[in-house]
Design a protein around this motif. Sequence first.
Motif, PDB file in Angstrom:
ATOM      1  N   PHE A   1       0.794  -1.223   0.000  1.00  0.00           N
ATOM      2  CA  PHE A   1       0.000   0.000   0.000  1.00  0.00           C
ATOM      3  C   PHE A   1       0.830   1.279   0.000  1.00  0.00           C
ATOM      4  CE2 PHE A   1      -2.771  -3.259   1.949  1.00  0.00           C
ATOM      5  CZ  PHE A   1      -3.723  -3.298   0.939  1.00  0.00           C
ATOM      6  N   SER A   2       2.152   1.154  -0.046  1.00  0.00           N
ATOM      7  CA  SER A   2       2.997   2.349  -0.014  1.00  0.00           C
ATOM      8  C   SER A   2       2.884   3.170  -1.287  1.00  0.00           C
ATOM      9  CB  SER A   2       4.458   1.962   0.219  1.00  0.00           C
ATOM     10  OG  SER A   2       4.951   1.185  -0.860  1.00  0.00           O
ATOM     11  N   ALA A   3       2.452   2.576  -2.385  1.00  0.00           N
ATOM     12  CA  ALA A   3       2.374   3.291  -3.651  1.00  0.00           C
ATOM     13  C   ALA A   3       1.039   4.012  -3.855  1.00  0.00           C
ATOM     14  CB  ALA A   3       2.634   2.338  -4.810  1.00  0.00           C
ATOM     15  N   TYR A   4       0.185   4.031  -2.838  1.00  0.00           N
ATOM     16  CA  TYR A   4      -1.085   4.744  -2.931  1.00  0.00           C
ATOM     17  C   TYR A   4      -1.027   6.017  -2.097  1.00  0.00           C
ATOM     18  CZ  TYR A   4      -3.090   0.622  -5.153  1.00  0.00           C
ATOM     19  OH  TYR A   4      -3.350  -0.414  -6.031  1.00  0.00           O
ATOM     20  N   TRP A   5      -1.881   6.974  -2.455  1.00  0.00           N
ATOM     21  CA  TRP A   5      -2.023   8.199  -1.671  1.00  0.00           C
ATOM     22  C   TRP A   5      -2.861   7.916  -0.433  1.00  0.00           C
ATOM     23  CZ3 TRP A   5       0.767  12.386  -2.689  1.00  0.00           C
ATOM     24  CH2 TRP A   5       1.210  12.623  -3.993  1.00  0.00           C
ATOM     25  N   HIS A   6      -2.408   8.406   0.711  1.00  0.00           N
ATOM     26  CA  HIS A   6      -3.140   8.280   1.967  1.00  0.00           C
ATOM     27  C   HIS A   6      -3.146   9.636   2.671  1.00  0.00           C
ATOM     28  CE1 HIS A   6      -2.867   3.909   1.516  1.00  0.00           C
ATOM     29  NE2 HIS A   6      -1.568   4.051   1.322  1.00  0.00           N
ATOM     30  N   PRO A   7      -4.261  10.018   3.288  1.00  0.00           N
ATOM     31  CA  PRO A   7      -4.257  11.276   4.048  1.00  0.00           C
ATOM     32  C   PRO A   7      -3.509  11.112   5.363  1.00  0.00           C
ATOM     33  CG  PRO A   7      -6.387  10.196   4.247  1.00  0.00           C
ATOM     34  CD  PRO A   7      -5.583   9.362   3.289  1.00  0.00           C
ATOM     35  N   VAL A   8      -2.822  12.161   5.770  1.00  0.00           N
ATOM     36  CA  VAL A   8      -2.111  12.136   7.050  1.00  0.00           C
ATOM     37  C   VAL A   8      -2.556  13.270   7.964  1.00  0.00           C
ATOM     38  CG1 VAL A   8      -0.097  10.957   6.118  1.00  0.00           C
ATOM     39  CG2 VAL A   8      -0.151  13.470   6.143  1.00  0.00           C
ATOM     40  N   ALA A   9      -3.348  14.225   7.436  1.00  0.00           N
ATOM     41  CA  ALA A   9      -3.825  15.336   8.266  1.00  0.00           C
ATOM     42  C   ALA A   9      -4.921  16.076   7.524  1.00  0.00           C
ATOM     43  CB  ALA A   9      -2.682  16.303   8.595  1.00  0.00           C
ATOM     44  N   PHE A  10      -5.807  16.708   8.278  1.00  0.00           N
ATOM     45  CA  PHE A  10      -6.687  17.706   7.689  1.00  0.00           C
ATOM     46  C   PHE A  10      -5.855  18.949   7.417  1.00  0.00           C
ATOM     47  CE2 PHE A  10     -10.168  15.333   9.910  1.00  0.00           C
ATOM     48  CZ  PHE A  10     -10.988  15.127   8.813  1.00  0.00           C
ATOM     49  N   SER A  11      -6.130  19.638   6.326  1.00  0.00           N
ATOM     50  CA  SER A  11      -5.350  20.829   5.973  1.00  0.00           C
ATOM     51  C   SER A  11      -5.353  21.866   7.079  1.00  0.00           C
ATOM     52  CB  SER A  11      -5.907  21.444   4.684  1.00  0.00           C
ATOM     53  OG  SER A  11      -5.680  20.596   3.577  1.00  0.00           O
ATOM     54  N   GLN A  12      -6.485  21.990   7.756  1.00  0.00           N
ATOM     55  CA  GLN A  12      -6.574  23.005   8.806  1.00  0.00           C
ATOM     56  C   GLN A  12      -5.685  22.684  10.005  1.00  0.00           C
ATOM     57  OE1 GLN A  12     -10.755  22.918   9.736  1.00  0.00           O
ATOM     58  NE2 GLN A  12     -10.546  21.239  11.192  1.00  0.00           N
TER      59      GLN A  12
ATOM     60  N   VAL B   1      -4.266  16.655   3.673  1.00  0.00           N
ATOM     61  CA  VAL B   1      -2.873  16.514   3.252  1.00  0.00           C
ATOM     62  C   VAL B   1      -2.634  15.033   2.964  1.00  0.00           C
ATOM     63  CG1 VAL B   1      -0.461  16.804   3.895  1.00  0.00           C
ATOM     64  CG2 VAL B   1      -2.161  18.475   4.680  1.00  0.00           C
ATOM     65  N   TRP B   2      -2.214  14.736   1.735  1.00  0.00           N
ATOM     66  CA  TRP B   2      -2.015  13.359   1.290  1.00  0.00           C
ATOM     67  C   TRP B   2      -0.530  13.092   1.095  1.00  0.00           C
ATOM     68  CZ3 TRP B   2      -6.516  10.377  -0.115  1.00  0.00           C
ATOM     69  CH2 TRP B   2      -7.716  11.102  -0.165  1.00  0.00           C
ATOM     70  N   VAL B   3      -0.113  11.858   1.396  1.00  0.00           N
ATOM     71  CA  VAL B   3       1.281  11.455   1.224  1.00  0.00           C
ATOM     72  C   VAL B   3       1.312  10.108   0.512  1.00  0.00           C
ATOM     73  CG1 VAL B   3       3.392  10.727   2.409  1.00  0.00           C
ATOM     74  CG2 VAL B   3       2.161  12.758   3.199  1.00  0.00           C
ATOM     75  N   CYS B   4       2.275   9.962  -0.400  1.00  0.00           N
ATOM     76  CA  CYS B   4       2.557   8.677  -1.041  1.00  0.00           C
ATOM     77  C   CYS B   4       4.000   8.325  -0.702  1.00  0.00           C
ATOM     78  CB  CYS B   4       2.364   8.770  -2.550  1.00  0.00           C
ATOM     79  SG  CYS B   4       2.783   7.252  -3.443  1.00  0.00           S
ATOM     80  N   LEU B   5       4.224   7.156  -0.131  1.00  0.00           N
ATOM     81  CA  LEU B   5       5.558   6.765   0.312  1.00  0.00           C
ATOM     82  C   LEU B   5       6.428   6.222  -0.813  1.00  0.00           C
ATOM     83  CD1 LEU B   5       4.774   5.024   3.729  1.00  0.00           C
ATOM     84  CD2 LEU B   5       5.446   7.391   3.322  1.00  0.00           C
TER      85      LEU B   5
END
Length: 334
Positions: A8-19, A112-116
């Motif tokens: 699942f590291s190649a998918y986008w995942h949220p890590v925080a709300f922008s606010q 905020v989305w991150v892809c590893l």
Amino acid sequence: MRHYNEAFSAYWHPVAFSQELGERPLAARLLETDLVVWRTGQGVAASQRYCAHRGADLRDGQPTADGIRCAFHGWTYGADGRCVRIPSQPGVAVPPRAALASFRATERYGLVWVCLAPAPAAPLPEWPELEDNSVATVALPLLDWDVSAGRMVEVILDVAHLSWVHDGTFGNPAQEEVPPYDVEARPDGVRAQIVYPALSPSIGGAPPRVDRTTLTYEVTWPFAVKLAFKPTLFYVHTVYAIASPVSEEKMRCFYFCSYHLRLRAHFPDMFLKSEQAILEQDRRVLEGVRPRAHPTSFAGEIFTKADRLPAEYRRGVIAIRQGRAPADGGPLPE
């Protein structure tokens, strides 16, 4: 079968709300990787959480025009992870080893989305209604549950549990049978629609009213669900639940709702109160399920036709774990 983190590291995942992400960096954990995210002049950046110099926590650092500056010795790292400044040795070249592992990061839908991985396996979900100002939104507090992201998605998709787990909120105990329904497999996920005789809350001592509510489920691989509720005589509202995998047995869910602009005065408070009660019912059940990790087969559980939607979803996730396209997940259980 690939390791969970690799799959699942190649998918986008949220890590925080922008606010949540203001002027200071923010710590996050994704697939057992400790991250720090911060704002740059061009958007957002994400890297390993701890300084390459002496292991200081960059959550305590300071974003600058050059990158993120460590609070311990002032080492500064650009968005690409390379160290660009060592204040204690201004005349000496920066060692090549002075670098952080950096990751792709972006903002969309108030998240905020991150892809590893170096290259994403799929794009972000497409939810254009959240960007055209046609709806308002309200978010729940973060849901940190001791269960896998896949288990969280399956309970949202579980049509058969509505009348049992959600008795007292919107579930209708009189509706035990699940009528047949179709599931549409798509390249980016699965979709299904049912009509459920939901119970509205009791008002003024009157008995709850039955409302034949249309539920439309849309999943985007691997852990994003869009669920639209259309009561018979009321505006549609849509829930978005994105389960971010902290580890194989723990997830953080980003859960919010879009609703008609005319409902701004009353809907948010009503939604927060009712949805938190509904989710607490789900949490109590899910955190008791074993294994907490999302199963990689159908062998240990019994599925029926009423479980078609979560079964189709699991088939796709199994395919991802096996390194194949979700549509190639093999046969469903009999």
